[in-house]
Motif scaffolding. Sequence first.
Motif, short mmCIF file in Angstrom:
data_model
loop_
_atom_site.label_atom_id
_atom_site.label_comp_id
_atom_site.label_asym_id
_atom_site.label_seq_id
_atom_site.Cartn_x
_atom_site.Cartn_y
_atom_site.Cartn_z
N ARG A 167 0.84 -1.20 0.00
CA ARG A 167 0.00 0.00 0.00
C ARG A 167 0.88 1.25 0.00
O ARG A 167 1.81 1.36 0.79
CB ARG A 167 -0.92 0.01 1.21
CG ARG A 167 -1.72 1.30 1.39
CD ARG A 167 -2.76 1.17 2.47
NE ARG A 167 -3.83 0.25 2.05
CZ ARG A 167 -4.85 -0.09 2.82
NH1 ARG A 167 -4.96 0.41 4.05
NH2 ARG A 167 -5.77 -0.92 2.37
N THR B 275 -4.62 6.48 -2.30
CA THR B 275 -4.16 5.19 -1.78
C THR B 275 -4.09 4.19 -2.92
O THR B 275 -5.08 3.97 -3.62
CB THR B 275 -5.12 4.67 -0.69
OG1 THR B 275 -5.21 5.64 0.36
CG2 THR B 275 -4.61 3.35 -0.12
N ASP C 50 -3.23 0.27 -3.69
CA ASP C 50 -3.00 -1.09 -3.17
C ASP C 50 -2.62 -2.01 -4.31
O ASP C 50 -3.30 -2.04 -5.35
CB ASP C 50 -4.26 -1.63 -2.50
CG ASP C 50 -4.47 -1.10 -1.10
OD1 ASP C 50 -3.60 -0.36 -0.61
OD2 ASP C 50 -5.51 -1.42 -0.49
#
Length: 401
Positions: A314, A329, A331
């Motif tokens: 992440r 963000t 991932d």
Amino acid sequence: MVKIVVLGAGVVAPAIVYDLADDEVSPHVDEIVVADISEEKARLAVEGAKRFTKRKKLDYARVDVRNVNETAELLRGADVVVNGIIYYYIPQVMEAALKAGVHYTDLGSEVPILKKQFEFDEAYRRAGLLAIPGMGGCPGMINVAARYGVEQLDEVERVLLREGWVDFNDYDSLGIPLPVPYSLDCILDEYMHPVEVWEDGRIKLVDPVRPEDREVIHFPPPVGTQELYYIEHPEVWTIGETFKHKGLRYVDYKLSYPRELYMKYKLLTDLGLTNDKPVRVGNVEIVPRDLLKMLVNETFKGKEIPPNDYDIMRVIVEGKKDGRRERITIDLHTEWNRKWGLTAQAVTVGTPTSITAQWMAKGLIKERGVKNPEEVIDPVPFFEELKKRGIRIHVQREFLI
């Protein structure tokens, strides 16, 4: 003709070699050579890779990378060398690649060695060669994801690097008291060496895996809620330096270990069993780390450990876009690879290296000298290559108050 040499046949090597050999995902590779100080390990990596190609030439050899001339001779005629040897010998391999006239990439090291690598910059540029240090998973893939997030914003304040990993194997039932997800030497070093946190343009050192730095993060299933700790990782420094022109003020990295595994490695470190300096026991001098490695390796002998793990890297990037504060963000999900029969830990390190080596060999990266991954790897086409190998990327944007 694209020829790539892979040095090292350890835990991660099969992921690099299988990816290069796989006709489906790497159609432009023609020849692969795997070399290790153990010729038998190199042979096994090659034999495993042959299942995934119908046309490529695969060979193996013995090499001692401490001998620069011997290594250079092995590399002559190749396009790229992927250095998968433990990072202690990175300078020797970079010198050998320079002598042989081949591009270079590796899986990562630590900041002092990385700084030595940049001393090769001018020589590589003069030779028309490119070296990309730290092009595995983290460092490597995570650097490229950080660049993607940074490029979405006008100004950047913080980059937080996090990794959640779970292994669903029951190692106790397998008679293995200490699981080893990647290089044992690397793990032991990470528990011993000070950790770099990049803050306000400089490195701040903190002790590794301190209980007071424990951070609880909720990852998507199947990783779930994990405890994360500071671990030494050089990309903290490189990302900070690369993007400080955008106002970046803070970068750090934390990794999750299953609680029980974390406590085991911490206990070994606290007892001094990870030290590499000789100690006297009666009339005999013993290197604690050598003894520990031998005993750990004995527990794995003759046992087939099925891959059964999952990894989420992440990257959290915080900054401003059009005057508004945002958080991005990214991932990156990696499950163990059923086709290759390899762990998620191996795949996250090996596949980014393979992709990059192929881009270098095909001339898709034009820069020369020594460059960090985030400086020369274009995130969007890189993500497309990752997707072909089953690595999924999820991006979320949110406004901050």
